[in-house]
Design a protein around this motif. Structure first.
Motif, PDB file in Angstrom:
ATOM      1  N   ALA A   7      37.234 -79.161 -23.396  1.00 33.49           N
ATOM      2  CA  ALA A   7      35.991 -78.756 -24.055  1.00 33.49           C
ATOM      3  C   ALA A   7      36.216 -77.498 -24.883  1.00 33.49           C
ATOM      4  CB  ALA A   7      34.928 -78.476 -22.999  1.00 33.49           C
ATOM      5  N   VAL A   8      35.363 -77.332 -25.906  1.00 30.54           N
ATOM      6  CA  VAL A   8      35.410 -76.115 -26.725  1.00 30.54           C
ATOM      7  C   VAL A   8      34.029 -75.482 -26.657  1.00 30.54           C
ATOM      8  CG1 VAL A   8      35.806 -75.197 -29.040  1.00 30.54           C
ATOM      9  CG2 VAL A   8      37.120 -77.176 -28.267  1.00 30.54           C
ATOM     10  N   THR A   9      33.967 -74.247 -26.169  1.00 29.69           N
ATOM     11  CA  THR A   9      32.676 -73.556 -26.124  1.00 29.69           C
ATOM     12  C   THR A   9      32.876 -72.126 -26.605  1.00 29.69           C
ATOM     13  OG1 THR A   9      30.721 -73.063 -24.775  1.00 29.69           O
ATOM     14  CG2 THR A   9      32.840 -72.863 -23.682  1.00 29.69           C
ATOM     15  N   SER A  10      31.789 -71.340 -26.576  1.00 29.46           N
ATOM     16  CA  SER A  10      31.867 -69.948 -27.037  1.00 29.46           C
ATOM     17  C   SER A  10      30.784 -69.163 -26.314  1.00 29.46           C
ATOM     18  CB  SER A  10      31.627 -69.879 -28.551  1.00 29.46           C
ATOM     19  OG  SER A  10      30.318 -70.317 -28.847  1.00 29.46           O
ATOM     20  N   PRO A  11      30.841 -67.833 -26.351  1.00 29.32           N
ATOM     21  CA  PRO A  11      29.761 -67.074 -25.711  1.00 29.32           C
ATOM     22  C   PRO A  11      28.421 -67.312 -26.431  1.00 29.32           C
ATOM     23  CG  PRO A  11      31.680 -65.668 -26.141  1.00 29.32           C
ATOM     24  CD  PRO A  11      31.918 -66.963 -26.851  1.00 29.32           C
ATOM     25  N   GLY A  12      28.333 -66.933 -27.683  1.00 27.59           N
ATOM     26  CA  GLY A  12      27.085 -67.090 -28.435  1.00 27.59           C
ATOM     27  C   GLY A  12      27.224 -68.175 -29.498  1.00 27.59           C
ATOM     28  N   PRO A  13      26.148 -68.392 -30.276  1.00 31.28           N
ATOM     29  CA  PRO A  13      26.202 -69.420 -31.317  1.00 31.28           C
ATOM     30  C   PRO A  13      27.018 -68.972 -32.534  1.00 31.28           C
ATOM     31  CG  PRO A  13      24.050 -68.349 -31.279  1.00 31.28           C
ATOM     32  CD  PRO A  13      24.835 -67.749 -30.155  1.00 31.28           C
ATOM     33  N   GLY A  14      27.433 -69.959 -33.321  1.00 30.71           N
ATOM     34  CA  GLY A  14      28.041 -69.687 -34.623  1.00 30.71           C
ATOM     35  C   GLY A  14      29.440 -69.091 -34.587  1.00 30.71           C
ATOM     36  N   CYS A  15      30.151 -69.211 -33.467  1.00 31.40           N
ATOM     37  CA  CYS A  15      31.489 -68.606 -33.374  1.00 31.40           C
ATOM     38  C   CYS A  15      32.563 -69.466 -34.049  1.00 31.40           C
ATOM     39  CB  CYS A  15      31.878 -68.371 -31.911  1.00 31.40           C
ATOM     40  SG  CYS A  15      30.848 -67.136 -31.094  1.00 31.40           S
ATOM     41  N   GLY A  16      32.246 -70.746 -34.262  1.00 32.71           N
ATOM     42  CA  GLY A  16      33.221 -71.618 -34.925  1.00 32.71           C
ATOM     43  C   GLY A  16      33.712 -72.774 -34.067  1.00 32.71           C
ATOM     44  N   LYS A  17      32.955 -73.134 -33.037  1.00 33.82           N
ATOM     45  CA  LYS A  17      33.380 -74.224 -32.141  1.00 33.82           C
ATOM     46  C   LYS A  17      33.561 -75.549 -32.885  1.00 33.82           C
ATOM     47  CE  LYS A  17      29.604 -73.656 -29.818  1.00 33.82           C
ATOM     48  NZ  LYS A  17      29.156 -72.442 -30.492  1.00 33.82           N
ATOM     49  N   THR A  18      32.545 -75.897 -33.685  1.00 35.43           N
ATOM     50  CA  THR A  18      32.579 -77.190 -34.380  1.00 35.43           C
ATOM     51  C   THR A  18      33.730 -77.211 -35.388  1.00 35.43           C
ATOM     52  OG1 THR A  18      30.199 -77.411 -34.078  1.00 35.43           O
ATOM     53  CG2 THR A  18      31.195 -78.772 -35.803  1.00 35.43           C
ATOM     54  N   THR A  19      33.869 -76.123 -36.128  1.00 41.34           N
ATOM     55  CA  THR A  19      34.938 -76.026 -37.133  1.00 41.34           C
ATOM     56  C   THR A  19      36.303 -76.162 -36.458  1.00 41.34           C
ATOM     57  OG1 THR A  19      33.505 -74.371 -38.187  1.00 41.34           O
ATOM     58  CG2 THR A  19      35.720 -74.605 -39.069  1.00 41.34           C
ATOM     59  N   ILE A  20      36.479 -75.455 -35.354  1.00 39.82           N
ATOM     60  CA  ILE A  20      37.780 -75.459 -34.679  1.00 39.82           C
ATOM     61  C   ILE A  20      38.044 -76.804 -33.997  1.00 39.82           C
ATOM     62  CG2 ILE A  20      39.035 -74.415 -32.725  1.00 39.82           C
ATOM     63  CD1 ILE A  20      38.048 -71.693 -33.764  1.00 39.82           C
ATOM     64  N   SER A  21      37.018 -77.387 -33.355  1.00 37.94           N
ATOM     65  CA  SER A  21      37.211 -78.701 -32.703  1.00 37.94           C
ATOM     66  C   SER A  21      37.670 -79.737 -33.720  1.00 37.94           C
ATOM     67  CB  SER A  21      35.918 -79.231 -32.094  1.00 37.94           C
ATOM     68  OG  SER A  21      35.302 -78.292 -31.303  1.00 37.94           O
ATOM     69  N   LEU A  22      36.998 -79.720 -34.860  1.00 35.60           N
ATOM     70  CA  LEU A  22      37.295 -80.717 -35.892  1.00 35.60           C
ATOM     71  C   LEU A  22      38.681 -80.498 -36.496  1.00 35.60           C
ATOM     72  CD1 LEU A  22      36.036 -83.126 -37.147  1.00 35.60           C
ATOM     73  CD2 LEU A  22      34.602 -81.642 -38.539  1.00 35.60           C
ATOM     74  N   ASN A  23      39.004 -79.243 -36.782  1.00 34.95           N
ATOM     75  CA  ASN A  23      40.336 -78.955 -37.326  1.00 34.95           C
ATOM     76  C   ASN A  23      41.432 -79.317 -36.333  1.00 34.95           C
ATOM     77  OD1 ASN A  23      40.383 -77.796 -40.073  1.00 34.95           O
ATOM     78  ND2 ASN A  23      38.908 -76.353 -39.217  1.00 34.95           N
ATOM     79  N   LEU A  24      41.191 -79.014 -35.075  1.00 34.80           N
ATOM     80  CA  LEU A  24      42.184 -79.328 -34.049  1.00 34.80           C
ATOM     81  C   LEU A  24      42.348 -80.849 -33.927  1.00 34.80           C
ATOM     82  CD1 LEU A  24      44.021 -78.201 -31.842  1.00 34.80           C
ATOM     83  CD2 LEU A  24      42.030 -78.038 -30.331  1.00 34.80           C
ATOM     84  N   ALA A  25      41.216 -81.567 -33.936  1.00 35.82           N
ATOM     85  CA  ALA A  25      41.265 -83.032 -33.816  1.00 35.82           C
ATOM     86  C   ALA A  25      41.994 -83.647 -35.011  1.00 35.82           C
ATOM     87  CB  ALA A  25      39.852 -83.599 -33.708  1.00 35.82           C
ATOM     88  N   LEU A  26      41.724 -83.142 -36.216  1.00 32.09           N
ATOM     89  CA  LEU A  26      42.392 -83.699 -37.401  1.00 32.09           C
ATOM     90  C   LEU A  26      43.878 -83.359 -37.396  1.00 32.09           C
ATOM     91  CD1 LEU A  26      39.619 -83.075 -40.055  1.00 32.09           C
ATOM     92  CD2 LEU A  26      40.454 -85.299 -39.275  1.00 32.09           C
ATOM     93  N   SER A  27      44.195 -82.188 -36.895  1.00 28.16           N
ATOM     94  CA  SER A  27      45.603 -81.829 -36.771  1.00 28.16           C
ATOM     95  C   SER A  27      46.286 -82.786 -35.785  1.00 28.16           C
ATOM     96  CB  SER A  27      45.705 -80.368 -36.302  1.00 28.16           C
ATOM     97  OG  SER A  27      47.030 -80.048 -36.012  1.00 28.16           O
ATOM     98  N   LEU A  28      45.632 -83.055 -34.661  1.00 30.35           N
ATOM     99  CA  LEU A  28      46.180 -84.005 -33.669  1.00 30.35           C
ATOM    100  C   LEU A  28      46.317 -85.398 -34.265  1.00 30.35           C
ATOM    101  CD1 LEU A  28      44.097 -82.715 -30.639  1.00 30.35           C
ATOM    102  CD2 LEU A  28      46.591 -82.936 -30.595  1.00 30.35           C
TER     103      LEU A  28
END
Ligand SMILES: Nc1ncnc2c1ncn2[C@@H]1O[C@H](COP(=O)(O)OP(=O)(O)OP(=O)(O)O)[C@@H](O)[C@H]1O
Ligand SMILES: [Mg+2]
Length: 282
Positions: free
Chosen positions: A99-120
Protein backbone atom coordinates in the motif's frame (compact mmCIF):
# COMPACT_ATOMS: atom_id res chain seq x y z
CA UNK A 1 17.69 13.56 4.09
CA UNK A 2 19.83 13.48 7.21
CA UNK A 3 17.81 16.36 8.55
CA UNK A 4 14.50 14.54 8.13
CA UNK A 5 15.91 11.35 9.67
CA UNK A 6 17.24 13.23 12.65
CA UNK A 7 13.91 15.09 12.99
CA UNK A 8 12.05 11.75 12.95
CA UNK A 9 14.43 10.36 15.58
CA UNK A 10 13.84 13.43 17.75
CA UNK A 11 10.06 13.05 17.42
CA UNK A 12 10.40 9.38 18.38
CA UNK A 13 12.46 10.23 21.43
CA UNK A 14 9.91 12.86 22.44
CA UNK A 15 7.12 10.31 22.14
CA UNK A 16 9.06 7.70 24.11
CA UNK A 17 9.67 10.26 26.84
CA UNK A 18 5.91 10.73 27.11
CA UNK A 19 5.13 7.03 26.91
CA UNK A 20 8.14 4.94 27.90
CA UNK A 21 6.26 1.67 27.33
CA UNK A 22 5.39 2.75 23.79
CA UNK A 23 2.80 1.03 21.62
CA UNK A 24 3.45 -2.59 20.79
CA UNK A 25 5.02 -3.09 17.37
CA UNK A 26 3.94 -6.38 15.86
CA UNK A 27 5.23 -6.90 12.35
CA UNK A 28 3.12 -9.18 10.19
CA UNK A 29 4.68 -12.54 9.51
CA UNK A 30 5.49 -12.36 5.78
CA UNK A 31 6.42 -16.02 5.58
CA UNK A 32 2.93 -17.02 6.68
CA UNK A 33 1.41 -14.72 4.05
CA UNK A 34 3.54 -15.96 1.17
CA UNK A 35 3.03 -19.60 2.08
CA UNK A 36 -0.71 -19.29 1.62
CA UNK A 37 -0.43 -17.83 -1.88
CA UNK A 38 0.39 -19.49 -5.17
CA UNK A 39 3.51 -18.07 -6.79
CA UNK A 40 3.97 -19.66 -10.18
CA UNK A 41 2.00 -18.09 -13.05
CA UNK A 42 -0.33 -20.56 -14.73
CA UNK A 43 -1.88 -20.89 -18.12
CA UNK A 44 -5.27 -19.54 -17.02
CA UNK A 45 -3.63 -16.38 -15.62
CA UNK A 46 -2.16 -15.65 -19.05
CA UNK A 47 -5.64 -16.05 -20.54
CA UNK A 48 -7.17 -13.83 -17.86
CA UNK A 49 -4.64 -11.07 -18.59
CA UNK A 50 -5.23 -11.22 -22.32
CA UNK A 51 -8.97 -11.00 -21.68
CA UNK A 52 -8.67 -7.61 -19.91
CA UNK A 53 -9.69 -4.48 -21.74
CA UNK A 54 -6.60 -2.68 -23.01
CA UNK A 55 -6.02 0.96 -22.09
CA UNK A 56 -3.44 3.12 -23.87
CA UNK A 57 -2.56 6.16 -21.80
CA UNK A 58 -2.27 9.50 -23.51
CA UNK A 59 1.21 10.98 -23.06
CA UNK A 60 -0.11 14.53 -22.59
CA UNK A 61 -2.57 13.48 -19.90
CA UNK A 62 0.21 11.61 -18.10
CA UNK A 63 2.54 14.58 -18.35
CA UNK A 64 -0.09 16.86 -16.85
CA UNK A 65 -0.35 14.54 -13.87
CA UNK A 66 3.46 14.27 -13.50
CA UNK A 67 3.36 10.66 -14.60
CA UNK A 68 6.71 10.09 -16.24
CA UNK A 69 7.43 6.36 -16.06
CA UNK A 70 5.56 4.92 -19.05
CA UNK A 71 8.91 4.83 -20.86
CA UNK A 72 12.44 4.73 -19.54
CA UNK A 73 13.88 8.25 -19.39
CA UNK A 74 15.78 10.58 -17.06
CA UNK A 75 12.63 11.46 -15.08
CA UNK A 76 11.71 7.80 -14.55
CA UNK A 77 15.07 6.96 -12.91
CA UNK A 78 13.94 7.55 -9.27
CA UNK A 79 10.91 5.30 -9.85
CA UNK A 80 13.02 2.65 -11.53
CA UNK A 81 15.31 2.60 -8.54
CA UNK A 82 12.32 2.50 -6.14
CA UNK A 83 11.04 -0.43 -8.24
CA UNK A 84 14.33 -2.31 -7.92
CA UNK A 85 14.44 -1.90 -4.13
CA UNK A 86 10.79 -2.87 -3.79
CA UNK A 87 11.18 -5.99 -5.95
CA UNK A 88 14.17 -7.07 -3.92
CA UNK A 89 12.15 -6.68 -0.72
CA UNK A 90 8.99 -8.40 -1.90
CA UNK A 91 10.99 -11.35 -3.22
CA UNK A 92 13.05 -11.55 -0.07
CA UNK A 93 10.11 -11.23 2.33
CA UNK A 94 7.42 -12.96 0.29
CA UNK A 95 5.23 -9.83 0.27
CA UNK A 96 2.64 -9.28 -2.41
CA UNK A 97 0.26 -6.47 -1.38
CA UNK A 98 1.94 -3.10 -1.02
CA UNK A 99 0.00 0.00 0.00
CA UNK A 100 0.98 3.64 -0.49
CA UNK A 101 -0.22 6.16 2.07
CA UNK A 102 0.89 9.48 3.57
CA UNK A 103 0.33 11.51 6.74
CA UNK A 104 -1.79 14.29 5.21
CA UNK A 105 -3.45 14.85 1.82
CA UNK A 106 -1.71 15.88 -1.38
CA UNK A 107 1.72 14.38 -0.60
CA UNK A 108 1.91 12.56 -3.94
CA UNK A 109 0.56 9.05 -3.23
CA UNK A 110 -1.38 8.76 -6.49
CA UNK A 111 1.46 10.20 -8.57
CA UNK A 112 4.01 7.88 -6.98
CA UNK A 113 1.79 4.75 -7.11
CA UNK A 114 1.16 5.29 -10.79
CA UNK A 115 4.77 6.04 -11.65
CA UNK A 116 5.94 3.02 -9.70
CA UNK A 117 3.34 0.78 -11.39
CA UNK A 118 4.29 2.02 -14.87
CA UNK A 119 7.94 1.52 -14.08
CA UNK A 120 7.14 -2.06 -12.98
CA UNK A 121 5.11 -2.58 -16.17
CA UNK A 122 8.31 -2.26 -18.20
CA UNK A 123 9.61 -5.49 -16.68
CA UNK A 124 8.36 -8.40 -18.75
CA UNK A 125 8.54 -10.97 -15.95
CA UNK A 126 6.68 -8.89 -13.35
CA UNK A 127 2.89 -8.67 -13.30
CA UNK A 128 1.50 -5.72 -11.36
CA UNK A 129 -2.05 -4.87 -10.33
CA UNK A 130 -2.61 -1.26 -9.21
CA UNK A 131 -5.82 -0.53 -7.31
CA UNK A 132 -7.36 2.82 -6.39
CA UNK A 133 -8.21 2.27 -2.73
CA UNK A 134 -8.81 5.96 -1.97
CA UNK A 135 -12.53 5.36 -2.05
CA UNK A 136 -13.63 8.75 -0.71
CA UNK A 137 -11.61 10.73 -3.25
CA UNK A 138 -10.68 8.38 -6.07
CA UNK A 139 -8.15 10.05 -8.38
CA UNK A 140 -6.19 7.31 -10.08
CA UNK A 141 -8.51 7.04 -13.10
CA UNK A 142 -8.44 10.78 -13.72
CA UNK A 143 -4.65 11.02 -13.39
CA UNK A 144 -4.30 8.14 -15.80
CA UNK A 145 -6.97 9.47 -18.15
CA UNK A 146 -9.35 6.49 -17.92
CA UNK A 147 -12.68 7.83 -19.14
CA UNK A 148 -14.67 4.57 -18.99
CA UNK A 149 -16.86 4.43 -15.88
CA UNK A 150 -15.07 1.71 -13.97
CA UNK A 151 -15.85 1.17 -10.30
CA UNK A 152 -13.40 -1.25 -8.73
CA UNK A 153 -15.15 -0.77 -5.37
CA UNK A 154 -17.96 -2.96 -6.78
CA UNK A 155 -15.39 -5.75 -7.04
CA UNK A 156 -14.33 -5.13 -3.44
CA UNK A 157 -17.97 -5.31 -2.41
CA UNK A 158 -18.30 -8.69 -4.13
CA UNK A 159 -20.83 -7.24 -6.61
CA UNK A 160 -18.76 -7.40 -9.81
CA UNK A 161 -16.25 -9.52 -11.66
CA UNK A 162 -12.69 -8.07 -11.49
CA UNK A 163 -12.41 -8.41 -15.29
CA UNK A 164 -15.12 -5.76 -15.72
CA UNK A 165 -13.29 -3.12 -13.71
CA UNK A 166 -9.63 -3.72 -14.47
CA UNK A 167 -7.92 -2.25 -17.51
CA UNK A 168 -4.64 -3.54 -18.89
CA UNK A 169 -1.73 -1.31 -19.82
CA UNK A 170 0.78 -3.24 -21.91
CA UNK A 171 1.02 -6.92 -21.10
CA UNK A 172 1.71 -6.88 -17.39
CA UNK A 173 -0.01 -3.97 -15.62
CA UNK A 174 -3.70 -4.04 -14.66
CA UNK A 175 -5.32 -1.00 -13.04
CA UNK A 176 -8.56 -0.85 -11.06
CA UNK A 177 -10.04 2.65 -10.90
CA UNK A 178 -13.20 4.21 -9.47
CA UNK A 179 -15.28 6.89 -11.16
CA UNK A 180 -17.31 7.75 -8.05
CA UNK A 181 -16.72 8.10 -4.33
CA UNK A 182 -17.93 5.29 -2.10
CA UNK A 183 -20.00 5.75 1.06
CA UNK A 184 -18.94 3.65 4.09
CA UNK A 185 -15.52 3.18 2.58
CA UNK A 186 -13.79 2.15 5.84
CA UNK A 187 -16.39 -0.58 6.39
CA UNK A 188 -15.98 -1.80 2.82
CA UNK A 189 -12.19 -1.93 3.10
CA UNK A 190 -12.43 -4.03 6.26
CA UNK A 191 -15.13 -6.35 5.01
CA UNK A 192 -14.67 -10.06 4.29
CA UNK A 193 -15.93 -9.28 0.77
CA UNK A 194 -12.91 -7.03 0.14
CA UNK A 195 -10.58 -9.74 1.45
CA UNK A 196 -12.21 -12.33 -0.83
CA UNK A 197 -12.09 -9.97 -3.81
CA UNK A 198 -8.35 -9.42 -3.42
CA UNK A 199 -7.80 -13.16 -2.98
CA UNK A 200 -9.78 -13.72 -6.18
CA UNK A 201 -7.72 -11.14 -8.11
CA UNK A 202 -4.53 -12.83 -6.90
CA UNK A 203 -5.78 -16.26 -7.81
CA UNK A 204 -7.02 -15.21 -11.24
CA UNK A 205 -4.21 -12.88 -12.38
CA UNK A 206 -1.35 -14.19 -10.25
CA UNK A 207 0.36 -10.82 -10.00
CA UNK A 208 3.92 -10.54 -8.71
CA UNK A 209 2.62 -7.66 -6.64
CA UNK A 210 -0.46 -5.54 -6.03
CA UNK A 211 -0.09 -1.82 -5.31
CA UNK A 212 -2.82 0.13 -3.52
CA UNK A 213 -3.22 3.89 -3.68
CA UNK A 214 -4.66 4.63 -0.23
CA UNK A 215 -6.08 7.78 1.35
CA UNK A 216 -3.97 9.82 3.76
CA UNK A 217 -3.66 8.40 7.28
CA UNK A 218 -4.41 11.39 9.45
CA UNK A 219 -7.67 12.43 7.80
CA UNK A 220 -9.95 9.43 8.39
CA UNK A 221 -9.64 5.75 9.29
CA UNK A 222 -9.81 4.32 5.75
CA UNK A 223 -6.06 3.85 5.37
CA UNK A 224 -5.76 2.07 8.71
CA UNK A 225 -8.73 -0.11 7.76
CA UNK A 226 -7.10 -1.01 4.44
CA UNK A 227 -3.61 -1.77 5.74
CA UNK A 228 -4.91 -4.80 7.59
CA UNK A 229 -5.25 -6.37 4.12
CA UNK A 230 -1.69 -5.44 3.15
CA UNK A 231 1.69 -7.11 3.52
CA UNK A 232 3.56 -3.82 3.68
CA UNK A 233 3.16 -0.10 3.22
CA UNK A 234 5.16 2.79 1.74
CA UNK A 235 4.72 6.19 3.41
CA UNK A 236 4.91 9.24 1.15
CA UNK A 237 5.79 12.48 2.91
CA UNK A 238 5.80 15.89 1.29
CA UNK A 239 8.81 18.09 1.98
CA UNK A 240 7.69 21.27 3.68
CA UNK A 241 4.18 19.91 4.39
CA UNK A 242 4.53 16.68 6.39
CA UNK A 243 6.11 17.24 9.80
CA UNK A 244 8.56 14.79 11.34
CA UNK A 245 6.07 14.18 14.16
CA UNK A 246 3.33 13.30 11.64
CA UNK A 247 5.62 10.95 9.73
CA UNK A 248 6.68 9.28 12.95
CA UNK A 249 3.07 8.90 14.11
CA UNK A 250 2.15 7.29 10.78
CA UNK A 251 5.10 4.92 10.84
CA UNK A 252 4.29 3.97 14.41
CA UNK A 253 0.59 3.28 13.74
CA UNK A 254 1.34 1.38 10.55
CA UNK A 255 4.11 -0.70 12.11
CA UNK A 256 1.64 -2.04 14.66
CA UNK A 257 -0.49 -3.40 11.81
CA UNK A 258 1.83 -4.31 8.95
CA UNK A 259 5.38 -3.94 7.62
CA UNK A 260 6.64 -0.46 6.75
CA UNK A 261 8.81 -0.47 3.62
CA UNK A 262 10.10 3.08 4.10
CA UNK A 263 9.35 6.76 3.70
CA UNK A 264 9.51 8.48 0.32
CA UNK A 265 10.20 12.16 0.68
CA UNK A 266 8.40 13.82 -2.21
CA UNK A 267 8.30 17.39 -3.50
CA UNK A 268 11.86 18.17 -2.43
CA UNK A 269 12.80 21.34 -4.22
CA UNK A 270 16.46 21.46 -3.29
CA UNK A 271 17.73 18.00 -4.05
CA UNK A 272 21.10 17.28 -5.55
CA UNK A 273 20.86 16.56 -9.32
CA UNK A 274 21.94 12.96 -8.76
CA UNK A 275 18.80 12.46 -6.65
CA UNK A 276 16.60 13.21 -9.65
CA UNK A 277 12.95 14.21 -9.76
CA UNK A 278 12.36 15.39 -6.24
CA UNK A 279 12.03 12.02 -4.50
CA UNK A 280 14.12 10.62 -1.73
CA UNK A 281 13.76 7.24 -0.08
CA UNK A 282 14.91 5.71 3.19
N1 LIG B 1 7.37 15.62 -6.87
C1 LIG B 1 6.38 16.48 -7.09
N2 LIG B 1 6.64 17.78 -7.31
C2 LIG B 1 5.65 18.67 -7.52
N3 LIG B 1 4.34 18.36 -7.52
C3 LIG B 1 4.01 17.09 -7.30
C4 LIG B 1 5.00 16.09 -7.06
N4 LIG B 1 4.35 14.91 -6.86
C5 LIG B 1 3.04 15.17 -6.97
N5 LIG B 1 2.82 16.47 -7.24
C6 LIG B 1 1.54 17.15 -7.43
O1 LIG B 1 0.92 17.29 -6.16
C7 LIG B 1 -0.50 17.16 -6.29
C8 LIG B 1 -0.98 16.06 -5.36
O2 LIG B 1 -0.43 14.83 -5.85
P1 LIG B 1 -1.23 13.47 -5.68
O3 LIG B 1 -2.62 13.60 -6.15
O4 LIG B 1 -0.38 12.40 -6.26
O5 LIG B 1 -1.19 13.39 -4.10
P2 LIG B 1 -2.03 12.43 -3.16
O6 LIG B 1 -1.19 12.20 -1.96
O7 LIG B 1 -2.47 11.25 -3.91
O8 LIG B 1 -3.25 13.36 -2.80
P3 LIG B 1 -4.59 12.94 -2.05
O9 LIG B 1 -4.26 12.88 -0.59
O10 LIG B 1 -5.55 14.05 -2.38
O11 LIG B 1 -5.00 11.61 -2.59
C9 LIG B 1 -0.78 16.86 -7.76
O12 LIG B 1 -1.11 18.05 -8.40
C10 LIG B 1 0.56 16.33 -8.27
O13 LIG B 1 0.74 16.57 -9.65
MG1 LIG C 1 -4.38 10.42 -4.15
Amino acid sequence: MERIQSAISKAREARRALDPQGPATVAADPAATSEARPAAPQERAVEAWSGLMEFRPNEHVLERGRVVSLTSNAASVPFDSMRTRLLYLIRDKGWRRIAVTSPGPGCGKTTISLNLALSLSRLADVRTVLIDADLRRPALGKTLGVSARHQFSDVLAGKADPARHLVRIGDSLAVGTNCAAVPNSAELLQSPNAQHALDLVEETYQPSLMLFDLPPMLVNDDALAAVTLMDAVIVVAAAGASTAAEIDRCEQELASRTNVVGVVLNKCRYLDKSEGYGYDYH
